[in-house]
Scaffold this active site. Structure first.
Site, PDB file in Angstrom:
ATOM      1  CB  SER A 158      -0.863  -0.049   1.368  1.00  0.00           C
ATOM      2  OG  SER A 158      -1.363   1.300   1.469  1.00  0.00           O
ATOM      3  CE1 TYR A 171      -4.370  -2.331   5.108  1.00  0.00           C
ATOM      4  CE2 TYR A 171      -3.355  -0.207   4.469  1.00  0.00           C
ATOM      5  CZ  TYR A 171      -3.979  -1.397   4.135  1.00  0.00           C
ATOM      6  OH  TYR A 171      -4.166  -1.494   2.845  1.00  0.00           O
TER       7      TYR A 171
HETATM    8  N1  LIG Z   1      -8.872  -0.453  -1.098  1.00  0.00           N
HETATM    9  C1  LIG Z   1      -7.698   0.296  -0.825  1.00  0.00           C
HETATM   10  O1  LIG Z   1      -7.861   1.498  -0.894  1.00  0.00           O
HETATM   11  C2  LIG Z   1      -6.568  -0.192  -0.707  1.00  0.00           C
HETATM   12  C3  LIG Z   1      -5.411   0.529  -0.935  1.00  0.00           C
HETATM   13  C4  LIG Z   1      -4.003  -0.057  -0.840  1.00  0.00           C
HETATM   14  C5  LIG Z   1      -3.840  -1.428  -0.692  1.00  0.00           C
HETATM   15  N2  LIG Z   1      -5.042  -2.250  -0.613  1.00  0.00           N
HETATM   16  C6  LIG Z   1      -4.797  -3.574  -0.175  1.00  0.00           C
HETATM   17  O2  LIG Z   1      -5.173  -4.330  -1.298  1.00  0.00           O
HETATM   18  C7  LIG Z   1      -5.740  -5.633  -0.943  1.00  0.00           C
HETATM   19  C8  LIG Z   1      -7.005  -5.919  -1.412  1.00  0.00           C
HETATM   20  O3  LIG Z   1      -8.051  -5.141  -0.969  1.00  0.00           O
HETATM   21  P1  LIG Z   1      -9.494  -4.475  -1.507  1.00  0.00           P
HETATM   22  O4  LIG Z   1      -9.141  -3.236  -1.667  1.00  0.00           O
HETATM   23  O5  LIG Z   1      -9.636  -5.629  -2.653  1.00  0.00           O
HETATM   24  O6  LIG Z   1     -10.515  -4.932  -0.470  1.00  0.00           O
HETATM   25  P2  LIG Z   1     -11.454  -5.861  -0.071  1.00  0.00           P
HETATM   26  O7  LIG Z   1     -11.808  -6.044   1.326  1.00  0.00           O
HETATM   27  O8  LIG Z   1     -12.776  -5.691  -1.142  1.00  0.00           O
HETATM   28  O9  LIG Z   1     -10.766  -7.310  -0.571  1.00  0.00           O
HETATM   29  C9  LIG Z   1      -9.990  -8.079   0.487  1.00  0.00           C
HETATM   30  C10 LIG Z   1     -10.203  -9.496   0.243  1.00  0.00           C
HETATM   31  O10 LIG Z   1      -9.261 -10.281   1.175  1.00  0.00           O
HETATM   32  C11 LIG Z   1     -10.102 -11.298   1.873  1.00  0.00           C
HETATM   33  N3  LIG Z   1      -9.645 -11.702   3.174  1.00  0.00           N
HETATM   34  C12 LIG Z   1      -9.563 -10.887   4.157  1.00  0.00           C
HETATM   35  N4  LIG Z   1      -9.099 -11.614   5.156  1.00  0.00           N
HETATM   36  C13 LIG Z   1      -8.802 -12.957   4.690  1.00  0.00           C
HETATM   37  C14 LIG Z   1      -8.214 -13.932   5.116  1.00  0.00           C
HETATM   38  N5  LIG Z   1      -7.929 -14.072   6.327  1.00  0.00           N
HETATM   39  N6  LIG Z   1      -7.875 -15.108   4.374  1.00  0.00           N
HETATM   40  C15 LIG Z   1      -8.213 -14.976   3.262  1.00  0.00           C
HETATM   41  N7  LIG Z   1      -8.949 -14.006   2.579  1.00  0.00           N
HETATM   42  C16 LIG Z   1      -8.976 -12.777   3.280  1.00  0.00           C
HETATM   43  C17 LIG Z   1     -11.537 -10.589   1.917  1.00  0.00           C
HETATM   44  O11 LIG Z   1     -12.469 -11.604   2.380  1.00  0.00           O
HETATM   45  C18 LIG Z   1     -11.664  -9.961   0.849  1.00  0.00           C
HETATM   46  O12 LIG Z   1     -12.556 -10.658  -0.341  1.00  0.00           O
HETATM   47  C19 LIG Z   1      -5.609  -5.879   0.476  1.00  0.00           C
HETATM   48  O13 LIG Z   1      -4.225  -6.098   0.874  1.00  0.00           O
HETATM   49  C20 LIG Z   1      -5.580  -4.230   1.012  1.00  0.00           C
HETATM   50  O14 LIG Z   1      -4.839  -3.984   2.118  1.00  0.00           O
HETATM   51  C21 LIG Z   1      -6.156  -1.715  -0.540  1.00  0.00           C
END
Ligand SMILES: NC(=O)c1ccc[n+]([C@@H]2O[C@H](COP(=O)([O-])OP(=O)(O)OC[C@H]3O[C@@H](n4cnc5c(N)ncnc54)[C@H](O)[C@@H]3O)[C@@H](O)[C@H]2O)c1
Length: 279
Positions: A158, A171
């Site tokens: 991130s 985080y």
């Molecule tokens: N959305 C943002 O602004 C953003 C920004 C930077 C980084 N990220 C990172 O991107 C990645 C994806 O996030 P997203 O935005 O798609 O959010 P999201 O919440 O839509 O997707 C995350 C997915 O991970 C799954 N997950 C969570 N805990 C889990 C576990 N213990 N075992 C297996 N699966 C698990 C969830 O069920 C979900 O489907 C994450 O690592 C997040 O930290 C997100």
């Protein structure tokens, strides 16, 4: 020929959001997919945004199959090494090999100053975002080494893995840790031609941030901030005039790193951040 034709990609957190988008984008370019997701809420996260479901994962399966690619999907928790490894091993047994990893599963818990973060919140974030990424790598590496055909591991960090963020300590620490895992593995695995890189998105339009609790992080004085109000403030954090990017923007970066176009790219932190980190 697709850009990852004939390869197999293991994607964690594939039920929705970026994980689904990565699975579909890689499938569009010819990869088969091994997909896992928790498919339930993490109790400490529920106060911010809802968990993914088995129906969500089934949607990902449908979307990949609609592209005439194969997909082996399972409910698995990245915190549970044995369960995660069993799901991966089953996928490899069915699809023959694994060449690409997107360690994407993650959760977002935020809002407290560092000295007030609860033990449970710290543990949940560390267990999933840090240990979960290590588990994902640990499960896949023996397959890649044994295959002897190289590989590409893409770990989702991130902008919070490169800069401090007030009131987001667990985080931020976990996403910095992902960079440490990547740098270490890039060196350990280079002799096997296995490349390891991180992606660093700014805000991405998924359920993780498109919720009232996250909007309030940026607008603490507004009781019920709207998406439109939040978008204005989010936009001030990026250099480019956008509030957040879309999952496909991250998927295109993942696809590049997964493909042979990036054959000499390893140990890199690839920012897809609309200029967030240069501000
Ligand atoms: N959305 C943002 O602004 C953003 C920004 C930077 C980084 N990220 C990172 O991107 C990645 C994806 O996030 P997203 O935005 O798609 O959010 P999201 O919440 O839509 O997707 C995350 C997915 O991970 C799954 N997950 C969570 N805990 C889990 C576990 N213990 N075992 C297996 N699966 C698990 C969830 O069920 C979900 O489907 C994450 O690592 C997040 O930290 C997100």
């Amino acid at each position: 020929m697709g850009r990852v034709q004939g390869k197999v990609a293991f994607v964690t957190g594939a039920a929705r959001g970026q994980g689904r988008s990565h699975a579909v984008r890689l499938a569009e370019e010819g990869a088969d997919i091994i997909a896992v997701d928790l498919c339930e809420a993490v109790p400490g996260v529920n106060r911010f945004y809802p968990g993914a479901t088995e129906e969500d994962l089934a949607e990902t399966v449908k979307a990949v199959e609609a592209l005439d690619r194969r997909i082996v999907a399972a409910k698995a928790d990245v915190r549970d090494y044995d369960g995660l490894k069993a799901a991966l091993d089953d996928g490899v047994a069915q699809l023959g090999h694994v060449d690409i990893v997107s360690a994407n599963a993650g959760i977002f818990i935020f809002g407290d100053p560092t000295h007030l973060v609860s033990e449970q919140d710290w543990q949940d974030v560390t267990d999933i975002n840090q240990t979960g990424v290590w588990h994902t790598c640990k499960a896949v590496i023996p397959h890649m080494i044994e295959q002897g055909s190289g590989g590409s591991m893409i770990l989702t960090s991130s902008t919070a893995g490169l800069k401090g963020t007030p009131n987001v300590a667990a985080y931020t620490a976990s996403k910095h840790a992902v960079v440490g895992i990547m740098r270490t593995l890039a060196l350990e695995l280079a002799p096997h031609r296995i490349r390891v890189n991180t992606v660093h998105p700014t805000g991405v339009g998924t359920q993780m941030i498109l919720n009232e609790a996250t909007f309030r992080l940026f607008l603490p004085d507004v009781e019920h901030p709207t998406r439109e109000q939040a978008a204005e403030v989010f936009a001030t954090t990026n250099a480019l005039p956008v509030p957040w990017v879309e999952p496909i923007d991250i998927s295109n970066a993942v696809l590049f790193l997964a493909s042979d176009e990036a054959r000499y790219v390893t140990g890199t932190e690839l920012k897809i951040d609309a200029g967030y980190t240069v501000r």
